[in-house]
Design a protein around this motif. Structure first.
Motif, PDB file in Angstrom:
ATOM      1  N   LYS A  50      38.774   9.974  66.037  1.00 12.50           N
ATOM      2  CA  LYS A  50      37.980   8.746  66.092  1.00 12.50           C
ATOM      3  C   LYS A  50      36.988   8.763  64.928  1.00 12.50           C
ATOM      4  O   LYS A  50      36.733   9.831  64.338  1.00 12.50           O
ATOM      5  CB  LYS A  50      37.248   8.636  67.430  1.00 12.50           C
ATOM      6  CG  LYS A  50      36.305   9.800  67.726  1.00 12.50           C
ATOM      7  CD  LYS A  50      35.671   9.664  69.110  1.00 12.50           C
ATOM      8  CE  LYS A  50      34.763  10.861  69.419  1.00 12.50           C
ATOM      9  NZ  LYS A  50      34.136  10.742  70.759  1.00 12.50           N
ATOM     10  N   PRO A  51      36.411   7.623  64.555  1.00 15.17           N
ATOM     11  CA  PRO A  51      35.545   7.567  63.371  1.00 15.17           C
ATOM     12  C   PRO A  51      34.355   8.515  63.404  1.00 15.17           C
ATOM     13  O   PRO A  51      33.962   9.044  62.360  1.00 15.17           O
ATOM     14  CB  PRO A  51      35.093   6.097  63.344  1.00 15.17           C
ATOM     15  CG  PRO A  51      36.230   5.356  63.963  1.00 15.17           C
ATOM     16  CD  PRO A  51      36.705   6.265  65.071  1.00 15.17           C
ATOM     17  N   SER A  52      33.766   8.753  64.565  1.00 14.39           N
ATOM     18  CA  SER A  52      32.600   9.634  64.618  1.00 14.39           C
ATOM     19  C   SER A  52      32.964  11.090  64.387  1.00 14.39           C
ATOM     20  O   SER A  52      32.078  11.918  64.132  1.00 14.39           O
ATOM     21  CB  SER A  52      31.870   9.484  65.959  1.00 14.39           C
ATOM     22  OG  SER A  52      32.731   9.804  67.035  1.00 14.39           O
ATOM     23  N   ASN A  53      34.248  11.442  64.463  1.00 11.77           N
ATOM     24  CA  ASN A  53      34.705  12.803  64.189  1.00 11.77           C
ATOM     25  C   ASN A  53      35.282  12.953  62.781  1.00 11.77           C
ATOM     26  O   ASN A  53      35.841  13.999  62.453  1.00 11.77           O
ATOM     27  CB  ASN A  53      35.747  13.247  65.214  1.00 11.77           C
ATOM     28  CG  ASN A  53      35.119  13.570  66.558  1.00 11.77           C
ATOM     29  OD1 ASN A  53      33.928  13.838  66.643  1.00 11.77           O
ATOM     30  ND2 ASN A  53      35.921  13.546  67.612  1.00 11.77           N
ATOM     31  N   ILE A  54      35.157  11.905  61.967  1.00 15.59           N
ATOM     32  CA  ILE A  54      35.632  11.945  60.588  1.00 15.59           C
ATOM     33  C   ILE A  54      34.415  11.954  59.679  1.00 15.59           C
ATOM     34  O   ILE A  54      33.664  10.975  59.603  1.00 15.59           O
ATOM     35  CB  ILE A  54      36.531  10.735  60.286  1.00 15.59           C
ATOM     36  CG1 ILE A  54      37.747  10.737  61.230  1.00 15.59           C
ATOM     37  CG2 ILE A  54      36.978  10.729  58.831  1.00 15.59           C
ATOM     38  CD1 ILE A  54      38.488   9.423  61.278  1.00 15.59           C
TER      39      ILE A  54
END
Length: 235
Positions: A50-54
């Motif tokens: 997900k974006p928060s883990n990228i």
């Protein structure tokens, strides 16, 4: 990671990303998943893409992080019962109905992220706030109507390469196909993003997913863990 998370740029207060950076991030994320799925001695299923883990370095290279939910499995194995875990909105239908994760479920999450990179939208940001249509179905409807480019993030101010936008969104839809057997591998997705293969012809309407009996498990929503009873669902 001086440029923080992709989430902060797409949905937060950081400066919006230009198109070239977005496409670079999508390709970099795909390469990271390819390494996890195919290029190490065991297959690593991330389970929470997900974006928060990228995270983004000083040159906006994408780094996939947070392996707290990741699981190892042999390369030749398919769906594995690992216990339902992940983030609502990024979980593949078969994960919700069976509690099993696979390379295909990671590909599904990648598909959702690519659609968010292209559109700049979360589930609650769709034009018709009274509609029950989700992000994937909204983009799929535009694809069927020949209006795919209209889904591009308005913050781009029409400054993008149309062929790349079209490619990224079609790859996103294919990866997020409700039927896991009809999704591409991450290697196939990379070939498309590098324009080394022909884009697929998808159905004009998003296929209706089929769910099994309900299960009760824990899911993470945002930064919190919730106990969620999943009822038998349709679209």
């Amino acid at each position: 990671m001086p440029n923080g998370s992709l989430d902060a740029h797409l949905f937060g207060k950081k400066n919006p990303l230009g198109w070239s950076s977005r496409y670079k991030i999508a390709r970099g994320l795909a390469s990271s998943i390819l390494y996890l799925h195919e290029e190490w001695e065991q297959c690593v299923i991330h389970r929470d893409i997900k974006p928060s883990n990228i995270m983004l370095d000083s040159n906006f290279n994408a780094k996939l992080g947070d392996f707290g939910l990741a699981r190892l499995m042999d390369h030749e194995l398919g769906l594995q019962t690992t216990g339902l875990a992940g983030t609502l909105g990024y979980l593949a239908p078969e994960c919700i109905s069976t509690g099993k994760s696979s390379k295909e479920s990671d590909v599904y999450s990648f598909g959702v992220v690519t659609l968010q990179i292209a559109t700049g939208k979360k589930q609650g940001d769709l034009p018709d706030t009274n509609s029950h249509t989700g992000l994937i179905e909204w983009v799929w409807d535009l694809y069927g109507n020949g209006e795919l480019l209209s889904a591009a993030d308005g913050k781009l101010n029409m400054e993008f390469e149309p062929k790349e936008v079209e490619c990224l969104m079609i790859v996103g839809l294919w990866c997020a196909h409700p039927d896991r057997s009809l999704r591409p591998t991450i290697r196939q997705a990379i070939q498309l993003l590098q324009f080394e293969a022909t884009l697929p012809r998808l159905p004009m309407k998003m296929p209706v997913p089929v769910y099994n009996a309900p299960i009760t498990s824990s899911l993470s929503s945002g930064d919190q863990s919730i106990t969620h009873t999943i009822n038998e669902m349709g679209r």
